[in-house]
Design an enzyme around this catalytic site. Sequence first.
Site, mmCIF file in Angstrom:
data_model
loop_
_atom_site.group_PDB
_atom_site.id
_atom_site.type_symbol
_atom_site.label_atom_id
_atom_site.label_comp_id
_atom_site.label_asym_id
_atom_site.label_seq_id
_atom_site.Cartn_x
_atom_site.Cartn_y
_atom_site.Cartn_z
ATOM 1 N N LYS A 53 -6.548 6.379 5.389
ATOM 2 C CA LYS A 53 -6.665 4.964 5.763
ATOM 3 C C LYS A 53 -5.406 4.489 6.478
ATOM 4 C CE LYS A 53 -9.927 4.061 2.054
ATOM 5 N NZ LYS A 53 -10.206 3.577 0.698
ATOM 6 N N GLN A 97 -7.050 0.765 -4.141
ATOM 7 C CA GLN A 97 -7.861 1.980 -4.215
ATOM 8 C C GLN A 97 -8.432 2.164 -5.627
ATOM 9 O OE1 GLN A 97 -8.624 3.805 -1.570
ATOM 10 N NE2 GLN A 97 -9.727 5.410 -2.650
ATOM 11 N N ASP A 120 -12.378 -4.694 1.758
ATOM 12 C CA ASP A 120 -13.316 -3.737 1.138
ATOM 13 C C ASP A 120 -14.684 -4.389 0.917
ATOM 14 O OD1 ASP A 120 -12.608 -1.094 0.583
ATOM 15 O OD2 ASP A 120 -11.374 -1.646 -1.151
HETATM 16 N N1 GUN Z 1 -12.448 4.618 -3.823
HETATM 17 C C1 GUN Z 1 -13.359 5.386 -3.165
HETATM 18 N N2 GUN Z 1 -13.807 4.732 -2.062
HETATM 19 C C2 GUN Z 1 -13.174 3.539 -2.040
HETATM 20 C C3 GUN Z 1 -13.209 2.438 -1.134
HETATM 21 O O1 GUN Z 1 -13.941 2.412 -0.134
HETATM 22 N N3 GUN Z 1 -12.385 1.407 -1.434
HETATM 23 C C4 GUN Z 1 -11.588 1.398 -2.530
HETATM 24 N N4 GUN Z 1 -10.829 0.324 -2.756
HETATM 25 N N5 GUN Z 1 -11.534 2.397 -3.387
HETATM 26 C C5 GUN Z 1 -12.323 3.460 -3.132
#
Ligand code: GUN
Length: 285
Positions: A53, A97, A120
Site C-alpha cells: 500500500k 490494518q 477503507d
Molecule cells: N486486512 C486485510 N485486508 C485489509 C484491508 O483492505 N484493509 C484493512 N484495514 N485491513 C485489511
Amino acid sequence: MTAQLIDGNALSRTLRAEVATRAAALEARGVVPGLAVVLVGENPASQVYVRNKVKACEDNGLHSVLEKYPAELSEAELLARVDALNKDPAIHGILVQLPLPPHIDAHKVIEAIAPAKDVDGFHVASAGALMTGSPGFWPCTPYGCMKMLESIGCELRGKHAVVIGRSNIVGKPMALMLLAKNATVTICHSATPDLGAFTRQADVVVAAVGKRNMLTADMVKPGAVVIDVGMNRNEEGKLCGDVDFAGVCEVAGWITPVPGGVGPMTITMLLVNTIEAAERAAGAT
Ligand code: GUN
C-alpha cells in the site's frame, strides 16, 4: 466458449495513472494527498499488505506515513493515535490494518476514524452512506469489482447478479453496489442449500468465500461474467481463487484471473478513495 479475461493489472495501471494526474493537480495547488497506514504487531501477511500500500502511494504521487507499533500497544494508545491523525491536516486518509491484536477492539478503532478520512470504507457511517446512496467511501475490494464490470461495459440494469459471501467488507457492500446499478441481486452464503441452483441463473457471479474450487463449470450459465474475489493457496502453495478457473473458462463469457484480477484492484481503489478524500478536503470536487 472460452471466456475473455478481465485484466486487473491493466485496469489498475489505467486507474492509477488517473490518480497520479489528480495528485499532480492537487499538488500544483499546494496540497499533497496523504495516507496514514497504521500497523500494530508483526502479522507477516499484514506486513506485506502495508508495504504494498505504501509503495503504491509513492509510485502514484501520494504521500504516505507508515506507523508501526508493537503488538503490546494498548487500545487507548491506538485510539489516541487515530485521534491525532483525524486532526492532522496533512493526512486525508487513515487505514488501520486488520487484524488487530486480540486485546484491541477493532470495531471501536474503526469507529474512531473520522468518516471523511475512512478510505477503507469500513466505518458504520460509510456503510450507511453506501446503503442510502449518499456520498461516502466504498470498501475497496467490491468497489474494484464494480470498476472491472464497468471496464467491460457490463450493463447491470435488469441483470441477475449472485454474490456468494456475506462479509461486511466484500459480500454485503458488493450486493448494495450491484443493487444501486439496478441489478436483481441474490446473496448466497454458507447456509444456502443448492448454491448451483442460484448461480446457474446468474448473469454475473461474484465469488467471495475463501474456498478453492467452490464455483465449478456446471454452476455457471453460458456467457456469464464471473468475478473471483478469492485468495487461496493450492497444494503447491500457488495463489488461486474461489473459482475452478480452467473449467469455468469454458462456460463463462468473462472471468477475472487469480492472480492479476481483483487483487491489484483493491489497492488501486484505496488510492482512488485517498485522492477523493484529499480533493474533498481541498474543496476541489
Ligand atoms: N486486512 C486485510 N485486508 C485489509 C484491508 O483492505 N484493509 C484493512 N484495514 N485491513 C485489511
